[in-house]
Design a protein around this motif. Structure first.
Motif, short mmCIF file in Angstrom:
data_model
loop_
_atom_site.label_atom_id
_atom_site.label_comp_id
_atom_site.label_asym_id
_atom_site.label_seq_id
_atom_site.Cartn_x
_atom_site.Cartn_y
_atom_site.Cartn_z
N MET A 1 0.82 -1.19 0.00
CA MET A 1 0.00 0.00 0.00
C MET A 1 0.87 1.26 0.00
N TYR A 2 1.97 1.25 0.75
CA TYR A 2 2.84 2.42 0.79
C TYR A 2 3.45 2.69 -0.58
N GLY A 3 3.77 1.64 -1.31
CA GLY A 3 4.34 1.81 -2.63
C GLY A 3 3.38 2.51 -3.59
N VAL A 4 2.11 2.21 -3.49
CA VAL A 4 1.12 2.85 -4.35
C VAL A 4 1.07 4.35 -4.06
N VAL A 5 1.11 4.69 -2.78
CA VAL A 5 1.06 6.11 -2.41
C VAL A 5 2.30 6.84 -2.92
N LEU A 6 3.46 6.24 -2.74
CA LEU A 6 4.70 6.91 -3.13
C LEU A 6 4.91 6.96 -4.63
N VAL A 7 4.55 5.89 -5.33
CA VAL A 7 4.84 5.81 -6.76
C VAL A 7 3.73 6.43 -7.61
N TYR A 9 0.34 8.05 -6.27
CA TYR A 9 -0.43 9.18 -5.75
C TYR A 9 0.42 10.43 -5.57
N ALA A 10 1.63 10.29 -5.03
CA ALA A 10 2.47 11.46 -4.76
C ALA A 10 2.83 12.24 -6.03
N PRO A 11 3.28 11.59 -7.11
CA PRO A 11 3.56 12.38 -8.33
C PRO A 11 2.31 13.03 -8.93
N LEU A 12 1.19 12.31 -8.91
CA LEU A 12 -0.04 12.89 -9.44
C LEU A 12 -0.53 14.04 -8.58
N GLY A 14 1.51 15.98 -6.82
CA GLY A 14 2.45 17.06 -7.09
C GLY A 14 2.16 17.76 -8.41
N ALA A 15 1.67 17.02 -9.39
CA ALA A 15 1.35 17.60 -10.69
C ALA A 15 0.01 18.32 -10.69
N GLY A 16 -0.77 18.17 -9.64
CA GLY A 16 -2.06 18.84 -9.55
C GLY A 16 -3.22 18.05 -10.12
N VAL A 17 -2.97 16.80 -10.51
CA VAL A 17 -4.04 15.96 -11.06
C VAL A 17 -4.96 15.47 -9.94
N LEU A 18 -4.39 15.08 -8.82
CA LEU A 18 -5.17 14.63 -7.66
C LEU A 18 -5.03 15.66 -6.55
#
Length: 78
Positions: A1-7, A9-12, A14-18
Motif C-alpha cells: 500500500m505504501y508503494g502505491v502512495v509513493l509511486v 499518488y504522490a507524483p499525481l 504534485g502535478a495537480g491531477v489529484l
C-alpha cells in the motif's frame, strides 16, 4: 500500500491531477505521541524480538566446529 502512495499518488498530487493530502497533526499533542509510541513501538517490538531470535538461531546452526576439538584422538595420552 505504501508503494502505491509513493509511486502513483504522490507524483499525481504534485502535478495537480489529484488533490493534495493535508496532514491532520495527529502527533502534535502529548496524547497523540503516547498513542504512537504505545501502538507503533509495540508493533515493531514484536518484529524486533522475532528478528533477534532468528539471528541467534541462524548463528547457532551455522557456527563452524573446530575439527581438532571434535575428535578425541587429538588429545595426547598422559
Amino acid at each position: 500500500m505504501y508503494g502505491v502512495v509513493l509511486v502513483v499518488y504522490a507524483p499525481l498530487s504534485g502535478a495537480g491531477v489529484l488533490p493534495r493530502i493535508t496532514p491532520d497533526g495527529a502527533f502534535t499533542s502529548s496524547v497523540g505521541i503516547t498513542w504512537m509510541v504505545l501502538f507503533g513501538g509495540l508493533a515493531f517490538a514484536g518484529l524486533g524480538f522475532g528478528l533477534i531470535a532468528a539471528a541467534r538461531s541462524y548463528a547457532t546452526r551455522t557456527r563452524p566446529v573446530c575439527a581438532i576439538a571434535a575428535t578425541t584422538d587429538a588429545i595426547p595420552a598422559a
